[in-house]
Design an enzyme around this catalytic site. Structure first.
Site: not given
Length: 329
Positions: A44-46, A82, A185, A226, A236-237
């Site tokens: 995960r993570g852009a 996703r 996270q 992201d 973002n998250k």
């Protein structure tokens, strides 16, 4: 160790679902395996997702060579694993553009995506640390959200890479990592990465961030994105927007760090972004243990949108943009 890489014909990842308990490396030989790893947040993570997208197409090109229908289906699967982070589809499409030239050309492009993200991480760390030295008092106390270190990239990271660079320069005061619900996270991954770098941190519940800012215990908020929209809105998250509001009220910098590849000029504003909802299980329980009654429902947006006018600066590997001052990406 790299978060994601191509090794002997397969994709190797650090399984982020196993951390912080175990450091586990997984080898992914098929497209479906990689897509499952993306959907379950094993990777995960852009920036890492951009590399994963490109590597997924490289796998498809090798596994389905000579079968354009199967290849196209596999590419579609990777692109749409996703919906919110722009890098995943961008990396996949960039590698897919080389499909007519054969699997080796596709892999060469995927490896180039990987190498560009590695270079971008180094550039962001330098530029972001320089900016914080300009905007903050000496040895600033930082609050970060979600995970933006090497686990979200290949090496280095985005926002956490800046924090680690400040530490390397002897210019870091303290770090508070928000736990980042619902998958923790920040608590699981960011605190682990900071520990690996020899940096002490305190974990705070997400709702504590704005209060800590109001109490004068935080000098700047730094996090990733992201997707960065054409008007400067950032996605973002979930929880990022609340931190932006807290920083604005407290009068402290709110800094977004993300590679240039995360800038999406084709999406006008944050209102145009599909926000992934990951379903109720991640909210109503954790790691298989229920934390709410069976009768409870849940809403679980994985991301939120921070309006551009709350953002002090966006730092990429190429530039610094100051949306709150009217600058546009």
């Amino acid at each position: 160790m790299r978060t994601i890489d191509w090794v002997d014909g397969a994709v190797e990842i650090i399984d982020q679902t196993a951390l912080p308990d175990r450091l586990t490396v997984r080898r992914l030989h098929g497209v479906e395996e990689l897509v499952a790893a993306i959907r379950t947040l094993a990777v995960r993570g852009a920036p890492a997702l951009g590399v994963a997208g490109a590597f997924g197409v490289a796998l498809a090109a090798r596994l389905h060579e000579g079968d354009p229908v199967a290849t196209a289906a596999a590419v579609h699967l990777v692109e749409n694993a996703r919906p919110t982070a722009v890098n995943l589809a961008l990396g996949a499409r960039r590698a897919a553009a080389r499909l007519p030239e054969g699997p080796d050309a596709v892999l060469a492009t995927a490896l180039a995506v990987r190498d560009e993200e590695i270079a971008a991480a180094a550039a962001m760390a330098e530029r972001g640390a320089d900016l914080l030295a300009e905007l903050c008092p000496p040895r600033p106390r930082m609050l970060t959200h979600c995970n933006t270190g090497a686990l979200a990239a290949v090496v280095g990271g985005t926002a956490l890479g800046v924090v680690i660079e400040l530490h390397r320069r002897g210019g870091l005061g303290a770090v508070v990592a928000s736990e980042t619900r619902p998958l923790l996270q920040g608590a699981r991954l960011t605190s682990w990465e900071l520990g690996q770098a020899g940096i002490e941190c305190r974990v705070a519940v997400d709702g504590a961030g704005p209060f800590l800012m109001a109490r004068g215990e935080i000098d700047a908020v730094i996090l990733g994105a992201d997707r960065i929209c054409a008007n400067g809105d950032t996605v973002n998250k979930i929880g990022s927007y609340a931190h932006a509001l807290g920083a604005h009220r407290a009068g402290i910098p709110f800094i977004v760090v993300a590679p240039e590849s995360t800038v999406d000029h084709h999406t006008a504003t944050g209102a145009d972004v599909e926000i992934e909802d990951r379903g109720p299980d991640e909210v109503l329980g954790f790691r298989g243990t229920a934390t709410a009654p069976a009768s409870a429902g849940a809403v679980n947006p994985a991301f939120d949108v921070t309006p551009y006018d709350l953002i002090t600066a966006i730092v990429t590997d190429r530039r610094v943009v100051r949306p709150a001052l009217g600058e546009r990406v």
